[in-house]
Design a protein around this motif. Sequence first.
Motif, mmCIF file in Angstrom:
data_model
loop_
_atom_site.group_PDB
_atom_site.id
_atom_site.type_symbol
_atom_site.label_atom_id
_atom_site.label_comp_id
_atom_site.label_asym_id
_atom_site.label_seq_id
_atom_site.Cartn_x
_atom_site.Cartn_y
_atom_site.Cartn_z
ATOM 1 N N MET A 3 -6.715 -5.737 -8.011
ATOM 2 C CA MET A 3 -5.754 -5.880 -9.095
ATOM 3 C C MET A 3 -6.356 -5.252 -10.343
ATOM 4 S SD MET A 3 -2.972 -7.423 -8.011
ATOM 5 C CE MET A 3 -2.331 -7.330 -9.667
ATOM 6 N N ARG A 4 -5.624 -4.300 -10.932
ATOM 7 C CA ARG A 4 -6.130 -3.617 -12.122
ATOM 8 C C ARG A 4 -5.148 -3.849 -13.288
ATOM 9 N NH1 ARG A 4 -9.736 0.583 -12.746
ATOM 10 N NH2 ARG A 4 -9.797 0.878 -10.482
ATOM 11 N N PHE A 5 -5.687 -4.385 -14.369
ATOM 12 C CA PHE A 5 -4.907 -4.600 -15.596
ATOM 13 C C PHE A 5 -5.529 -3.695 -16.662
ATOM 14 C CE2 PHE A 5 -4.958 -8.427 -13.059
ATOM 15 C CZ PHE A 5 -3.626 -8.807 -12.997
ATOM 16 N N SER A 6 -4.781 -2.717 -17.119
ATOM 17 C CA SER A 6 -5.341 -1.691 -18.004
ATOM 18 C C SER A 6 -4.655 -1.690 -19.369
ATOM 19 C CB SER A 6 -5.194 -0.303 -17.370
ATOM 20 O OG SER A 6 -5.748 -0.274 -16.075
ATOM 21 N N ARG A 64 -0.854 0.784 -6.764
ATOM 22 C CA ARG A 64 0.596 0.865 -6.929
ATOM 23 C C ARG A 64 1.020 0.038 -8.138
ATOM 24 N NH1 ARG A 64 3.461 -0.201 -1.214
ATOM 25 N NH2 ARG A 64 5.236 0.477 -2.493
ATOM 26 N N ALA A 65 1.928 0.602 -8.942
ATOM 27 C CA ALA A 65 2.367 -0.072 -10.161
ATOM 28 C C ALA A 65 3.093 -1.368 -9.819
ATOM 29 C CB ALA A 65 3.277 0.843 -10.968
ATOM 30 N N VAL A 66 2.839 -2.389 -10.645
ATOM 31 C CA VAL A 66 3.454 -3.709 -10.470
ATOM 32 C C VAL A 66 4.167 -4.070 -11.760
ATOM 33 C CG1 VAL A 66 2.975 -6.173 -10.199
ATOM 34 C CG2 VAL A 66 1.773 -4.514 -8.772
ATOM 35 N N SER A 67 5.396 -4.568 -11.654
ATOM 36 C CA SER A 67 6.150 -5.011 -12.825
ATOM 37 C C SER A 67 5.772 -6.456 -13.152
ATOM 38 C CB SER A 67 7.651 -4.920 -12.549
ATOM 39 O OG SER A 67 8.394 -5.464 -13.626
ATOM 40 N N LEU A 68 5.463 -6.696 -14.414
ATOM 41 C CA LEU A 68 5.083 -8.041 -14.856
ATOM 42 C C LEU A 68 5.776 -8.303 -16.181
ATOM 43 C CD1 LEU A 68 3.435 -10.574 -14.323
ATOM 44 C CD2 LEU A 68 1.449 -9.470 -15.338
ATOM 45 N N THR A 69 7.008 -8.812 -16.100
ATOM 46 C CA THR A 69 7.809 -9.006 -17.306
ATOM 47 C C THR A 69 8.023 -10.472 -17.652
ATOM 48 O OG1 THR A 69 9.861 -8.938 -16.008
ATOM 49 C CG2 THR A 69 9.035 -6.846 -16.924
#
Length: 501
Positions: A3-6, A64-69
């Motif tokens: 998991m990458r949070f940039s 892969r991009a993950v949506s976190l809204t």
Amino acid sequence: MEMRFSCMRKAYAGVPALDGVDLTLHGGTIHALMGENGAGKSTLIKLLAGVVPADDMVVERDGRAVSLTGPTDAHDHGFRFIHQELNIVPSLSVAENILLSHPFPRRFGLTVHWKRLRAGARDALGFLGADHIDPAAMAGSLGPGDRMLIKIAAALVTEDDGQAPCLYVLDEPTAALSGQESEMLFAVLARLKGQGAAILYVSHRMDEVMRICDEVTVLRDGKRVAHRAVRDTTKRTIIRDMTGRDVSDAYPPRTTPIRDTVVARVADLHSPHLSGIGFELRAGEILGVTGLAEAGQSALLGLFTGREKRRSGTLEALGQAAPKSPAQAWEAGIASIPRERRGDGLMLEMAIRSNVAVSHLNAYGFWASRTREASDTTEMGAKVRLKSSGPEQPVGQLSGGNQQKVVFARALLVQPNLLLLDEPTRGVDVGAKFDIYTLVRELSASGCAVILTSTDLPEVLGMCDRILVLNEGRQTHLLPRGTMGQAELLDTFYAKEAETT
């Protein structure tokens, strides 16, 4: 799993709380997140949980991009959070609290299937090793340690589809736990790690981090200042990263002798939660009170504020009968710092000024002076090294360590002769801890007597002149400082026989 949070950014009123922070978490590892209170840890957790919108953030899982809204996205992605505050619903059962974020099982789609609900909660508690907690018990009847255990158990509930969470975020999970309960948690984390979950572990307890974590990221002033493998770093290096300076993790030494004046006298005292309590406390002395969780530590402090009623025996404070209420205690010069600062010690939506002045309103007269209150708050804030925008800032906007300093500022305003501290450094970072220890030493040197309860054994051994040990409300030992180490002190927690040295 990675998991990458940039590029995490978040500002409040133009002031950056997070400024371009990157964080990468790997499955099968425990990653520590450290920093002083106000460094940005809580904001980072809120961004991951989706409860606060990021100004900027890119989230990827295995590239892969993950949506976190929002929180729903976080939950659906398999993120589970265990927050520091003991936020439970006291009027609901343990089982209801554990499965509160899940649909309750129902009979024919109508009434709640209580047997299945309690079975699900029992499974989660069993995985944690907390079999002693009754799923049918009211959550409000539990002590702080068990309340934290049910919060942890809630994060361990298996989804209906059987999909295991991929990320667990724990914010100061052992702050309310005893040593034995902490070991239960560590065993569970090892199992989750073995199952391939990523774990973000937020803690101020350096020994825990060095023992159970694989990596450590340090934040300071909203920026990432360090990321290392735990095996390649030291406690001193982490402290320097956190504070930007060399801060000793030792305890300030006593520099003045204990005085002869007796401040408190207790003899053969019995109360609803205590029995056989006896000691004399002298001016400038720091008496530690410890034992297993819920052994009666808070009740002993309650003797001096009227919360714990004496049934028999002698109880004197400052040359007279002990106060019958907290208000009388404050007026007599007995100040107290509660264990649960957010629930019992602070009005989070009100200003720092109001929180500092609230226990001293009689001193300000019928027509309270905001100017005088603000002046006193500023003066006391400087003494405790409070970081804020001013006396009118709402307390809820402060970090945990600065919230604790507000409670200390209130205590200092009365110029106490007796200070009651209930787990005073719980959930406080290493820099704020050192500030608090220094403050307690300064009060002791001025002649203020201190009773300090703590389950942090190094803290008890490092700060206290004598140590009173409780077991199920009964005093079993009264020990001088310097006669034992952590292991020997822990052994006394299980002794049933009273022994006084």
